[in-house]
Motif scaffolding. Sequence first.
Motif, PDB file in Angstrom:
ATOM      1  N   LEU A  31       0.826  -1.205   0.000  1.00  0.00           N
ATOM      2  CA  LEU A  31       0.000   0.000   0.000  1.00  0.00           C
ATOM      3  C   LEU A  31       0.862   1.257   0.000  1.00  0.00           C
ATOM      4  O   LEU A  31       0.552   2.239  -0.678  1.00  0.00           O
ATOM      5  N   GLY A  32       1.948   1.231   0.763  1.00  0.00           N
ATOM      6  CA  GLY A  32       2.870   2.365   0.766  1.00  0.00           C
ATOM      7  C   GLY A  32       3.424   2.624  -0.624  1.00  0.00           C
ATOM      8  O   GLY A  32       3.477   3.770  -1.086  1.00  0.00           O
ATOM      9  N   GLY A  33       3.803   1.563  -1.317  1.00  0.00           N
ATOM     10  CA  GLY A  33       4.284   1.704  -2.689  1.00  0.00           C
ATOM     11  C   GLY A  33       3.217   2.247  -3.621  1.00  0.00           C
ATOM     12  O   GLY A  33       3.495   3.079  -4.496  1.00  0.00           O
ATOM     13  N   ALA A  34       1.977   1.787  -3.418  1.00  0.00           N
ATOM     14  CA  ALA A  34       0.876   2.275  -4.253  1.00  0.00           C
ATOM     15  C   ALA A  34       0.650   3.768  -4.035  1.00  0.00           C
ATOM     16  O   ALA A  34       0.458   4.527  -4.994  1.00  0.00           O
ATOM     17  N   TYR A  35       0.682   4.190  -2.780  1.00  0.00           N
ATOM     18  CA  TYR A  35       0.457   5.610  -2.496  1.00  0.00           C
ATOM     19  C   TYR A  35       1.633   6.474  -2.941  1.00  0.00           C
ATOM     20  O   TYR A  35       1.448   7.606  -3.376  1.00  0.00           O
ATOM     21  N   ILE A  36       2.842   5.949  -2.851  1.00  0.00           N
ATOM     22  CA  ILE A  36       4.001   6.693  -3.364  1.00  0.00           C
ATOM     23  C   ILE A  36       3.890   6.844  -4.877  1.00  0.00           C
ATOM     24  O   ILE A  36       4.118   7.928  -5.422  1.00  0.00           O
ATOM     25  N   SER A  37       3.513   5.758  -5.565  1.00  0.00           N
ATOM     26  CA  SER A  37       3.383   5.856  -7.022  1.00  0.00           C
ATOM     27  C   SER A  37       2.271   6.827  -7.410  1.00  0.00           C
ATOM     28  O   SER A  37       2.365   7.509  -8.426  1.00  0.00           O
ATOM     29  N   GLU A  38       1.244   6.912  -6.577  1.00  0.00           N
ATOM     30  CA  GLU A  38       0.138   7.818  -6.864  1.00  0.00           C
ATOM     31  C   GLU A  38       0.499   9.275  -6.566  1.00  0.00           C
ATOM     32  O   GLU A  38       0.342  10.149  -7.422  1.00  0.00           O
ATOM     33  N   TYR A  39       0.952   9.538  -5.348  1.00  0.00           N
ATOM     34  CA  TYR A  39       1.140  10.926  -4.922  1.00  0.00           C
ATOM     35  C   TYR A  39       2.503  11.515  -5.254  1.00  0.00           C
ATOM     36  O   TYR A  39       2.642  12.730  -5.349  1.00  0.00           O
ATOM     37  N   VAL A  40       3.519  10.674  -5.434  1.00  0.00           N
ATOM     38  CA  VAL A  40       4.848  11.192  -5.773  1.00  0.00           C
ATOM     39  C   VAL A  40       5.074  11.153  -7.280  1.00  0.00           C
ATOM     40  O   VAL A  40       5.590  12.106  -7.863  1.00  0.00           O
ATOM     41  N   PHE A  41       4.671  10.059  -7.915  1.00  0.00           N
ATOM     42  CA  PHE A  41       4.946   9.892  -9.341  1.00  0.00           C
ATOM     43  C   PHE A  41       3.732  10.149 -10.234  1.00  0.00           C
ATOM     44  O   PHE A  41       3.825  10.017 -11.452  1.00  0.00           O
ATOM     45  N   GLY A  42       2.585  10.472  -9.640  1.00  0.00           N
ATOM     46  CA  GLY A  42       1.417  10.848 -10.429  1.00  0.00           C
ATOM     47  C   GLY A  42       0.730   9.721 -11.173  1.00  0.00           C
ATOM     48  O   GLY A  42       0.017   9.960 -12.137  1.00  0.00           O
ATOM     49  N   MET A  43       0.943   8.477 -10.776  1.00  0.00           N
ATOM     50  CA  MET A  43       0.268   7.341 -11.418  1.00  0.00           C
ATOM     51  C   MET A  43      -1.036   7.061 -10.679  1.00  0.00           C
ATOM     52  O   MET A  43      -1.061   6.312  -9.706  1.00  0.00           O
ATOM     53  N   HIS A  44      -2.096   7.690 -11.146  1.00  0.00           N
ATOM     54  CA  HIS A  44      -3.382   7.554 -10.479  1.00  0.00           C
ATOM     55  C   HIS A  44      -3.946   6.155 -10.690  1.00  0.00           C
ATOM     56  O   HIS A  44      -3.810   5.580 -11.762  1.00  0.00           O
ATOM     57  N   PRO A  45      -4.598   5.598  -9.670  1.00  0.00           N
ATOM     58  CA  PRO A  45      -5.114   4.229  -9.774  1.00  0.00           C
ATOM     59  C   PRO A  45      -6.409   4.165 -10.583  1.00  0.00           C
ATOM     60  O   PRO A  45      -7.238   5.073 -10.523  1.00  0.00           O
ATOM     61  N   CYS A  46      -6.555   3.081 -11.306  1.00  0.00           N
ATOM     62  CA  CYS A  46      -7.823   2.813 -11.974  1.00  0.00           C
ATOM     63  C   CYS A  46      -8.732   2.088 -10.975  1.00  0.00           C
ATOM     64  O   CYS A  46      -8.348   1.845  -9.826  1.00  0.00           O
ATOM     65  N   GLU A  47      -9.902   1.729 -11.428  1.00  0.00           N
ATOM     66  CA  GLU A  47     -10.849   1.069 -10.530  1.00  0.00           C
ATOM     67  C   GLU A  47     -10.325  -0.270 -10.021  1.00  0.00           C
ATOM     68  O   GLU A  47     -10.436  -0.592  -8.836  1.00  0.00           O
ATOM     69  N   MET A  48      -9.713  -1.064 -10.895  1.00  0.00           N
ATOM     70  CA  MET A  48      -9.193  -2.365 -10.461  1.00  0.00           C
ATOM     71  C   MET A  48      -7.997  -2.224  -9.530  1.00  0.00           C
ATOM     72  O   MET A  48      -7.759  -3.094  -8.697  1.00  0.00           O
ATOM     73  N   CYS A  49      -7.257  -1.132  -9.661  1.00  0.00           N
ATOM     74  CA  CYS A  49      -6.172  -0.869  -8.708  1.00  0.00           C
ATOM     75  C   CYS A  49      -6.755  -0.704  -7.304  1.00  0.00           C
ATOM     76  O   CYS A  49      -6.199  -1.208  -6.329  1.00  0.00           O
ATOM     77  N   TRP A  50      -7.874   0.021  -7.230  1.00  0.00           N
ATOM     78  CA  TRP A  50      -8.525   0.197  -5.930  1.00  0.00           C
ATOM     79  C   TRP A  50      -9.025  -1.139  -5.389  1.00  0.00           C
ATOM     80  O   TRP A  50      -8.955  -1.393  -4.189  1.00  0.00           O
ATOM     81  N   TRP A  51      -9.542  -1.985  -6.279  1.00  0.00           N
ATOM     82  CA  TRP A  51     -10.021  -3.300  -5.822  1.00  0.00           C
ATOM     83  C   TRP A  51      -8.896  -4.070  -5.140  1.00  0.00           C
ATOM     84  O   TRP A  51      -9.143  -4.818  -4.192  1.00  0.00           O
ATOM     85  N   GLN A  52      -7.662  -3.904  -5.615  1.00  0.00           N
ATOM     86  CA  GLN A  52      -6.528  -4.609  -5.023  1.00  0.00           C
ATOM     87  C   GLN A  52      -6.137  -4.037  -3.667  1.00  0.00           C
ATOM     88  O   GLN A  52      -5.569  -4.741  -2.837  1.00  0.00           O
ATOM     89  N   ARG A  53      -6.441  -2.777  -3.443  1.00  0.00           N
ATOM     90  CA  ARG A  53      -6.060  -2.136  -2.180  1.00  0.00           C
ATOM     91  C   ARG A  53      -6.960  -2.563  -1.024  1.00  0.00           C
ATOM     92  O   ARG A  53      -6.481  -2.706   0.108  1.00  0.00           O
ATOM     93  N   TRP A  54      -8.251  -2.730  -1.269  1.00  0.00           N
ATOM     94  CA  TRP A  54      -9.181  -3.022  -0.170  1.00  0.00           C
ATOM     95  C   TRP A  54      -8.812  -4.276   0.615  1.00  0.00           C
ATOM     96  O   TRP A  54      -8.813  -4.236   1.859  1.00  0.00           O
ATOM     97  N   PRO A  55      -8.461  -5.414  -0.008  1.00  0.00           N
ATOM     98  CA  PRO A  55      -8.055  -6.577   0.798  1.00  0.00           C
ATOM     99  C   PRO A  55      -6.789  -6.320   1.619  1.00  0.00           C
ATOM    100  O   PRO A  55      -6.632  -6.876   2.704  1.00  0.00           O
ATOM    101  N   HIS A  56      -5.900  -5.465   1.098  1.00  0.00           N
ATOM    102  CA  HIS A  56      -4.701  -5.132   1.875  1.00  0.00           C
ATOM    103  C   HIS A  56      -5.063  -4.328   3.130  1.00  0.00           C
ATOM    104  O   HIS A  56      -4.475  -4.543   4.195  1.00  0.00           O
ATOM    105  N   PHE A  57      -6.014  -3.416   3.009  1.00  0.00           N
ATOM    106  CA  PHE A  57      -6.489  -2.697   4.199  1.00  0.00           C
ATOM    107  C   PHE A  57      -7.054  -3.685   5.224  1.00  0.00           C
ATOM    108  O   PHE A  57      -6.771  -3.579   6.419  1.00  0.00           O
ATOM    109  N   ALA A  58      -7.851  -4.635   4.752  1.00  0.00           N
ATOM    110  CA  ALA A  58      -8.426  -5.649   5.644  1.00  0.00           C
ATOM    111  C   ALA A  58      -7.326  -6.493   6.279  1.00  0.00           C
ATOM    112  O   ALA A  58      -7.382  -6.810   7.474  1.00  0.00           O
ATOM    113  N   ALA A  59      -6.318  -6.857   5.496  1.00  0.00           N
ATOM    114  CA  ALA A  59      -5.217  -7.673   6.024  1.00  0.00           C
ATOM    115  C   ALA A  59      -4.465  -6.932   7.123  1.00  0.00           C
ATOM    116  O   ALA A  59      -4.096  -7.533   8.147  1.00  0.00           O
TER     117      ALA A  59
END
Length: 170
Positions: A31-59
């Motif tokens: 998740l840290g890598g995902a947020y760094i890629s989003e907020y530092v490198f400007g790679m905004h997530p698509c809908e399926m990217c978000w789907w991958q994040r939710w189970p990590h939050f639960a974990a």
Amino acid sequence: MAPSMTAPVRPVPGRVKLAQLLALAVPALLLGGAYISEYVFGMHPCEMCWWQRWPHFAAIALALLSFAVPLRKLLTGLAALAILVSGLIGLFHAGVEYKWWEGITGCATIAASEGTSALDAIMNAPMIRCDEAPWDLFGISLAGWNFLISTASALAILVLLVRSARNVAR
């Protein structure tokens, strides 16, 4: 008889602790890598990217809870399953990116624009498509890396828990 032959084998708490730490660290790092890629490198997530994040939050929540309550093996196992779910969603997403199969037809997200009206933000924001990988390393997209890392770590956590349980049964 030698004492080692009659003495019961005690559980190895190190395996359970290692499983707990992996169940917490792996999704937190991904998740840290995902947020760094989003907020530092400007790679905004698509809908399926978000789907991958939710189970990590639960974990992460399950892994944290495993340190606080007596059901640590169960909660750690559930965290591993959540990590595995994220990995399998990553496999599906990577397959869509590599054109192995068709994805969800309307899968796209509009990147948020700040400081403008809602209509301007919608009209001027770039469309983030699920079938295009914004970045890859060695030909593997972020979704592919999520699949590889999440699946391997989930299986490692489950193996540690099973081996810990086998030592208790002996």
